[in-house]
Design an enzyme around this catalytic site. Structure first.
Site, PDB file in Angstrom:
ATOM      1  N   LYS A  57       0.792  -1.220   0.071  1.00  0.00           N
ATOM      2  CA  LYS A  57       0.113   0.071  -0.043  1.00  0.00           C
ATOM      3  C   LYS A  57       0.840   1.233  -0.011  1.00  0.00           C
ATOM      4  O   LYS A  57       2.150   1.152   0.377  1.00  0.00           O
ATOM      5  CB  LYS A  57      -0.904  -0.220   1.236  1.00  0.00           C
ATOM      6  CG  LYS A  57      -2.058   0.924   1.142  1.00  0.00           C
ATOM      7  CD  LYS A  57      -3.191   0.091   0.329  1.00  0.00           C
ATOM      8  CE  LYS A  57      -4.377   1.171   0.285  1.00  0.00           C
ATOM      9  NZ  LYS A  57      -5.367   0.418  -0.562  1.00  0.00           N
ATOM     10  N   ASP A  75      -6.941   4.287  -4.659  1.00  0.00           N
ATOM     11  CA  ASP A  75      -7.750   4.330  -3.523  1.00  0.00           C
ATOM     12  C   ASP A  75      -8.205   5.607  -3.060  1.00  0.00           C
ATOM     13  O   ASP A  75      -8.620   6.170  -4.198  1.00  0.00           O
ATOM     14  CB  ASP A  75      -6.623   3.675  -2.421  1.00  0.00           C
ATOM     15  CG  ASP A  75      -7.406   3.358  -0.976  1.00  0.00           C
ATOM     16  OD1 ASP A  75      -7.788   2.441  -1.038  1.00  0.00           O
ATOM     17  OD2 ASP A  75      -7.374   4.163   0.173  1.00  0.00           O
TER      18      ASP A  75
HETATM   19  P1  NDP Z   1     -12.693   7.788  -2.993  1.00  0.00           P
HETATM   20  O1  NDP Z   1     -12.008   9.019  -2.872  1.00  0.00           O
HETATM   21  O2  NDP Z   1     -13.286   7.665  -4.493  1.00  0.00           O
HETATM   22  O3  NDP Z   1     -14.194   8.096  -2.041  1.00  0.00           O
HETATM   23  C1  NDP Z   1     -14.073   8.022  -0.675  1.00  0.00           C
HETATM   24  C2  NDP Z   1     -15.376   8.258  -0.127  1.00  0.00           C
HETATM   25  O4  NDP Z   1     -15.071   8.518   1.400  1.00  0.00           O
HETATM   26  C3  NDP Z   1     -15.559   9.892  -0.351  1.00  0.00           C
HETATM   27  O5  NDP Z   1     -17.049  10.066  -0.346  1.00  0.00           O
HETATM   28  C4  NDP Z   1     -14.887  10.740   0.604  1.00  0.00           C
HETATM   29  O6  NDP Z   1     -15.575  11.822   0.950  1.00  0.00           O
HETATM   30  C5  NDP Z   1     -15.114   9.681   1.923  1.00  0.00           C
HETATM   31  N1  NDP Z   1     -14.349   9.944   3.047  1.00  0.00           N
HETATM   32  C6  NDP Z   1     -12.931  10.003   2.702  1.00  0.00           C
HETATM   33  N2  NDP Z   1     -12.288  10.124   3.868  1.00  0.00           N
HETATM   34  C7  NDP Z   1     -13.160  10.289   4.685  1.00  0.00           C
HETATM   35  C8  NDP Z   1     -13.276  10.857   6.231  1.00  0.00           C
HETATM   36  N3  NDP Z   1     -12.184  10.729   6.801  1.00  0.00           N
HETATM   37  N4  NDP Z   1     -14.257  10.748   6.767  1.00  0.00           N
HETATM   38  C9  NDP Z   1     -15.606  10.722   6.072  1.00  0.00           C
HETATM   39  N5  NDP Z   1     -15.652  10.524   4.806  1.00  0.00           N
HETATM   40  C10 NDP Z   1     -14.386  10.247   4.328  1.00  0.00           C
HETATM   41  O7  NDP Z   1     -12.437   6.587  -2.191  1.00  0.00           O
HETATM   42  P2  NDP Z   1     -12.609   4.794  -2.823  1.00  0.00           P
HETATM   43  O8  NDP Z   1     -14.183   5.024  -2.998  1.00  0.00           O
HETATM   44  O9  NDP Z   1     -11.858   4.330  -3.657  1.00  0.00           O
HETATM   45  O10 NDP Z   1     -12.353   4.253  -1.267  1.00  0.00           O
HETATM   46  C11 NDP Z   1     -13.344   3.978  -0.329  1.00  0.00           C
HETATM   47  C12 NDP Z   1     -13.004   3.047   0.652  1.00  0.00           C
HETATM   48  O11 NDP Z   1     -13.074   1.885  -0.196  1.00  0.00           O
HETATM   49  C13 NDP Z   1     -11.447   3.038   1.318  1.00  0.00           C
HETATM   50  O12 NDP Z   1     -11.564   2.590   2.437  1.00  0.00           O
HETATM   51  C14 NDP Z   1     -10.680   2.407   0.312  1.00  0.00           C
HETATM   52  O13 NDP Z   1      -9.556   2.016   1.180  1.00  0.00           O
HETATM   53  C15 NDP Z   1     -11.653   1.265   0.036  1.00  0.00           C
HETATM   54  N6  NDP Z   1     -11.267   0.339  -1.105  1.00  0.00           N
HETATM   55  C16 NDP Z   1     -11.276   1.069  -2.284  1.00  0.00           C
HETATM   56  C17 NDP Z   1     -11.066   0.387  -3.442  1.00  0.00           C
HETATM   57  C18 NDP Z   1     -11.059   0.787  -4.648  1.00  0.00           C
HETATM   58  O14 NDP Z   1     -10.836  -0.098  -5.911  1.00  0.00           O
HETATM   59  N7  NDP Z   1     -11.113   1.972  -5.110  1.00  0.00           N
HETATM   60  C19 NDP Z   1     -10.715  -1.192  -3.322  1.00  0.00           C
HETATM   61  C20 NDP Z   1     -10.954  -1.789  -2.147  1.00  0.00           C
HETATM   62  C21 NDP Z   1     -11.153  -0.928  -1.198  1.00  0.00           C
HETATM   63  P3  NDP Z   1     -14.865  13.294   0.272  1.00  0.00           P
HETATM   64  O15 NDP Z   1     -14.258  12.797  -0.835  1.00  0.00           O
HETATM   65  O16 NDP Z   1     -15.859  14.359   0.211  1.00  0.00           O
HETATM   66  O17 NDP Z   1     -13.651  13.420   1.324  1.00  0.00           O
END
Ligand code: NDP
Length: 445
Positions: A124, A164
């Site tokens: 990571k 991510d």
């Molecule tokens: P994105 O950046 O596309 O979206 C993340 C979302 O979570 C956004 O809505 C963001 O809001 C919100 N968010 C981020 N940090 C915070 C916080 N501290 N408090 C509240 N809301 C928060 O990321 P992903 O969708 O790619 O990832 C989401 C999760 O899924 C993570 O845990 C990631 O590790 C996991 N994941 C992702 C994969 C992938 O393929 N992308 C694969 C496997 C797991 P805002 O943007 O407004 O901050």
């Protein structure tokens, strides 16, 4: 083997790395039977070796903003374990990024990647850079500066990063462009690439799709499915988007999304043009979900809160770690939730997980539920190596099959005497055994 002592020693060695220690403890708590049945693991220090990363690389990332001001961020790559394949895991750009968070994510990735049955080790990386509110030129300059250091550490057979939080197709494009220039080669060194230059169909939506396929299998153990179910989703990023699209397709109704500013409750359901609107909101690089409630008047915005207070049949946390605590879990149980499937990594606190288990709620941990993202990255690597491109249907069918197999592995290793499926234990044991046995075969390295 005294797993508690190993855990205590790790806590002394890495004080303050809370997320990392939380993730390791959660895994070790489920491995007691396995290590007892396999004394060779103790003799070969498998646990002590698997909980420490192979190496941690940190570097400075200086870049210049549109006003000519110089900024300095920190860059990281944690190469955790490559027993079953090259290091593989995403890059996260978010101001909260630190070593503890990346070590927790890298550790989880070992087991997740093992569960996919594809040959990928765990890693990571990322930076405390915040893409929010930055222009595309600033994001490009940052990504280029980041890759200027990272490129020497990675390679298609060594370490293959992906996206991510804060890293989507745009950022992968900027980083790939710089890698290509420095290495003078066009290879599958990153996944999540654009379709015209080595990317795979379905990759953007794969994590969300896969999470829903997994949840569908969970519901199947209770002889039901998504048809007519009310679903609470958190986040509105890449994972949430894919999940919402697939749930809607399967006849479920998603009533919430969230961001760091609060959550939206839309009792009429989030689908069609509303999903399109969400994508536009995301593309604006803004930190808010509030505008959704102006655009669609039936929806309500709840400032500063998580969506776990609404009544739902299925909950899918898809935002970030530790976003669902004990009180949230109790609310969900009180409101009749039957299935909780983690789209994000470790979104439920240990107390919340205990609450779900105590009430025998179907609970799927992130490392199993969201493995479809990295699985499809693995499929992208295969297509790159073979220099072919599979159709959308072909990738989707493989993804679906992988998620079904991961579910079956969880059932095989996690079913308790009373019939309750402990998916946490099932995922940890199934993921661990493959890596541990590979480490045994390869000697002490
Ligand atoms: P994105 O950046 O596309 O979206 C993340 C979302 O979570 C956004 O809505 C963001 O809001 C919100 N968010 C981020 N940090 C915070 C916080 N501290 N408090 C509240 N809301 C928060 O990321 P992903 O969708 O790619 O990832 C989401 C999760 O899924 C993570 O845990 C990631 O590790 C996991 N994941 C992702 C994969 C992938 O393929 N992308 C694969 C496997 C797991 P805002 O943007 O407004 O901050």
């Amino acid at each position: 083997m005294n797993l508690e002592k190993i855990m205590n020693d790790l806590e002394k060695k890495h004080p303050g790395e809370l997320e990392y220690l939380q993730a390791v403890r959660e895994v070790l708590e489920t491995l007691e039977d396995v290590v007892e049945q396999n004394p060779q693991f103790e003799a070969n220090g498998i646990i002590e070796r698997i909980i420490e990363p192979d190496r941690v690389l940190t570097f400075k990332v200086p870049w210049v903003d549109d006003d000519g001001k110089v900024h300095v961020n920190l860059g990281y790559r944690v190469q955790f374990n490559n027993a079953i394949g090259p290091y593989k895991g995403g890059l996260r750009f978010h101001p909260s990024v630190n070593l503890s968070i990346l070590k927790f994510l890298g550790f989880e990735q070992i087991f997740k990647n093992s569960l996919t049955t594809l040959p990928m080790g765990g890693g990571k990386g990322g930076s405390d850079f915040d893409p929010k509110g930055k222009s595309d030129s600033e994001i490009m300059r940052f990504c280029q500066a980041f890759m200027l250091e990272l490129w020497r550490l990675i390679g298609p057979e060594t370490d293959v990063p992906a996206g991510d939080i804060g890293v989507g197709g745009k950022e992968i494009g900027f980083m790939y462009g710089m890698y290509k220039k420095l290495a003078r080669e066009h290879v599958g060194v990153l996944t999540g690439k654009g379709l015209n230059w080595g990317g795979s169909l379905i990759r953007p939506e794969a994590t969300g799709f896969g999470a829903v396929y997994f949840a569908q299998e969970m519901l199947g153990t209770k002889n039901t499915d998504f048809e007519g179910k009310i679903v609470a989703v958190s986040g509105f990023g890449n994972v949430a988007w894919g999940a919402i699209s697939k749930i809607t397709e399967l006849g479920g109704k998603v009533v919430t999304i969230s961001g760091p500013d609060g959550y939206i409750y839309d009792p009429e359901g989030i689908s069609g043009e509303k999903i399109q609107y969400l994508l536009e909101l995301r593309a604006s690089n803004q930190d808010i979900v509030k505008p959704y409630s102006y655009e669609f008047p039936g929806a309500q915005f709840h400032a500063g809160k998580h969506p776990w207070e609404v009544k739902c049949d299925v909950a899918m946390p898809c935002a970030t770690q530790n976003e669902l605590g004990k009180e949230d879990a109790e609310n969900l149980v009180k409101n009749g939730v039957m299935c909780v499937a983690e789209g994000a990594n470790m979104p439920s606190t240990p107390e919340a997980v205990d609450t779900f288990k105590k009430h025998k709620i179907l609970f799927g941990p992130g490392k199993a539920v969201n493995a479809g993202g990295v699985a499809t990255s693995g499929l992208e690597m295969t297509q790159n190596s073979m220099k072919i491109a599979w159709s959308r249907e072909e990738v989707d069918a493989r993804l679906h099959e992988i998620m079904k197999n991961i579910h079956a592995a969880c059932v095989a290793h996690g079913t308790q005497e009373d019939g309750y499926i402990d998916y946490v234990k099932g995922a940890n044991v199934a993921g661990f055994l493959k890596v541990a046995n590979a480490m045994m075969d390869q000697g002490v390295v």
